[in-house]
Design a protein around this motif. Sequence first.
Motif, PDB file in Angstrom:
ATOM      1  N   UNK A 276      35.743  51.560  16.291  1.00 17.06           N
ATOM      2  CA  UNK A 276      34.369  51.420  16.490  1.00 17.06           C
ATOM      3  C   UNK A 276      33.817  51.318  18.139  1.00 17.06           C
ATOM      4  N   UNK A 277      34.600  50.834  18.957  1.00 15.00           N
ATOM      5  CA  UNK A 277      34.310  50.619  20.365  1.00 15.00           C
ATOM      6  C   UNK A 277      34.624  51.426  21.321  1.00 15.00           C
ATOM      7  N   UNK A 278      35.863  52.278  21.275  1.00 15.57           N
ATOM      8  CA  UNK A 278      36.201  53.395  22.192  1.00 15.57           C
ATOM      9  C   UNK A 278      35.664  54.767  21.461  1.00 15.57           C
ATOM     10  N   UNK A 279      35.657  55.180  20.359  1.00 18.00           N
ATOM     11  CA  UNK A 279      35.185  56.336  19.787  1.00 18.00           C
ATOM     12  C   UNK A 279      33.715  56.812  20.228  1.00 18.00           C
ATOM     13  N   UNK A 280      32.850  55.983  19.937  1.00 16.50           N
ATOM     14  CA  UNK A 280      31.584  56.609  20.307  1.00 16.50           C
ATOM     15  C   UNK A 280      31.369  56.733  21.521  1.00 16.50           C
ATOM     16  N   UNK A 281      31.693  55.953  22.726  1.00 12.97           N
ATOM     17  CA  UNK A 281      31.643  56.322  24.176  1.00 12.97           C
ATOM     18  C   UNK A 281      32.312  57.680  24.312  1.00 12.97           C
ATOM     19  N   UNK A 282      33.723  57.907  23.662  1.00  9.67           N
ATOM     20  CA  UNK A 282      34.228  59.102  23.891  1.00  9.67           C
ATOM     21  C   UNK A 282      33.489  60.398  23.365  1.00  9.67           C
ATOM     22  N   UNK A 283      32.948  60.168  22.268  1.00 10.34           N
ATOM     23  CA  UNK A 283      31.881  61.050  21.787  1.00 10.34           C
ATOM     24  C   UNK A 283      30.990  61.401  22.637  1.00 10.34           C
ATOM     25  N   UNK A 284      30.256  60.328  23.346  1.00 11.70           N
ATOM     26  CA  UNK A 284      29.316  60.653  24.314  1.00 11.70           C
ATOM     27  C   UNK A 284      29.812  61.557  25.475  1.00 11.70           C
ATOM     28  N   UNK A 285      30.880  61.133  25.875  1.00 17.31           N
ATOM     29  CA  UNK A 285      31.227  61.955  27.073  1.00 17.31           C
ATOM     30  C   UNK A 285      31.737  63.183  26.950  1.00 17.31           C
ATOM     31  N   UNK A 286      32.273  63.589  25.577  1.00 14.08           N
ATOM     32  CA  UNK A 286      32.522  64.795  25.087  1.00 14.08           C
ATOM     33  C   UNK A 286      31.133  65.752  24.918  1.00 14.08           C
ATOM     34  N   UNK A 287      30.238  64.878  24.152  1.00 13.42           N
ATOM     35  CA  UNK A 287      29.066  65.454  23.857  1.00 13.42           C
ATOM     36  C   UNK A 287      28.020  66.021  25.013  1.00 13.42           C
ATOM     37  N   UNK A 288      28.298  64.866  26.401  1.00 11.97           N
ATOM     38  CA  UNK A 288      27.554  65.422  27.471  1.00 11.97           C
ATOM     39  C   UNK A 288      28.031  66.996  27.810  1.00 11.97           C
ATOM     40  N   UNK A 289      29.273  67.414  27.653  1.00 12.59           N
ATOM     41  CA  UNK A 289      29.758  68.543  28.229  1.00 12.59           C
ATOM     42  C   UNK A 289      29.395  69.848  27.270  1.00 12.59           C
ATOM     43  N   UNK A 290      29.469  69.434  25.753  1.00 12.88           N
ATOM     44  CA  UNK A 290      29.338  70.425  24.950  1.00 12.88           C
ATOM     45  C   UNK A 290      28.262  70.257  23.720  1.00 12.88           C
ATOM     46  N   UNK A 291      27.640  69.297  23.958  1.00  8.79           N
ATOM     47  CA  UNK A 291      26.445  68.974  22.920  1.00  8.79           C
ATOM     48  C   UNK A 291      27.165  68.036  21.749  1.00  8.79           C
ATOM     49  N   UNK A 292      26.322  67.073  21.345  1.00  8.55           N
ATOM     50  CA  UNK A 292      26.742  66.134  20.325  1.00  8.55           C
ATOM     51  C   UNK A 292      27.246  66.982  18.972  1.00  8.55           C
ATOM     52  N   UNK A 293      26.545  67.927  18.565  1.00 16.11           N
ATOM     53  CA  UNK A 293      26.805  68.460  17.335  1.00 16.11           C
ATOM     54  C   UNK A 293      28.193  69.265  17.468  1.00 16.11           C
TER      55      UNK A 293
END
Length: 413
Positions: free
Chosen positions: A355-372
């Motif tokens: 819950x704590x680490x997963x969403x920020x990690x997703x945000x970092x990846x999403x910044x590069x390739x998009x959230x979808x």
Amino acid sequence: METLLNSRQIQLWRVAIYFIFALTGFAFASWVSRTPAIRDALGSTTAEMGVIIFGLSVGSIIGLISASILIAQKGGRFVMVFGLLVVSIGLLIVGISGSWLTNSLIVFIGLVVFGFGQGICDVAMNVEGTAVEKAAQKSLLTGFHAAFSLGTLLGALFGSTMTKSGISVPIHLSLTALVIVLTVLYLYRFIPADTGREAASDSFKVNRTKEYMAVWKEPRTIMIGIIVLGMAFVEGSANDWLPLIMVDGYNVSPAMGSVAYGIFVGSMTIGRAIGDKILDRFGRVIVLRASALLAFVGLIIVILSHSFVVATIGIVFWGLGAAFGFPVGLSAAGDDPHRVAARVSAVSTAGYLAFLVGPPFLGIIGEQVGLLRALIFVLIAVTISGLLSKAAKPIGKQNDLEMDSKVSNSLKL
């Protein structure tokens, strides 16, 4: 549990635990509902507010790690009552410092206190929930987590009402704390005192930190922890990012993004509300595999669809799939009464780490390739959880194994 309880005592115990779960959700949503007002009062930037909110994570992790020691020494009832009283104190500190004193450091400290209370109570109520399951001889933990979701909804509605009525943050959070304290002081009498408590000879001779770490040497606990880690990532990614995923990926308004999130939460709550009966009928392994499949299908639809309407169907599947992993994993961790608090604490920590680490990690990846596209990592996580689901088979029971055999035979035919 050495004392035998009659059916009425078990029923009262069960109702009390429903309320405990609901109270933790109510407390959390009450704080979240006033974050905009507190941010404005403090004059904090988004980045500064992020640092302040990190206090909640710090307190939660400390609480999760400490919980097994406290439960082993004092029992689950004491830890739940103590935890909710600490939560109430944390709310008071946050409310007063965030609105009247406008001191960011004290708000941070208040959130550490609040998070610590939530953390120890979270483990204790899940340990208690597994004990109620055994006493009632039926699956209940999924329903307890549905009560948490309901409490969260009620807390959000209460917070919205307080905000619209112009009630100040300190008054609102003080009322919330009062409700929590009065409710828990009434309910504690219906909860047995010795759940999770270990004999003094064991409790003081054994190093609890080593015991906490020792459970991670157990292959079954490790696999259950991975299951919960993956499924918590599935749930947490939606909680933090779904509105933005809809807005950025489907070009809808923020209001429609909120509707999409509401659909997810509603689906997950419904799944948890009916989950106990499904678990009793089909067993943990089949339910975990089915929930992983539902989440996988839902995510695929959301990632690949070009229609918001079609994507909402995927969100329903996503929510239903996310409903079971966390509570079922905790129930499995509580099968063996020996070191039950350590196992539930360890598995809870794995879930909260996601819950704590997963969403920020997703945000970092999403910044590069998009959230979808970033959701592909969530797909990988849910696939791993589904593949490991057999680890949750009840210890000493053959229900799930027999069901597996029936399914395998039917597939061969």
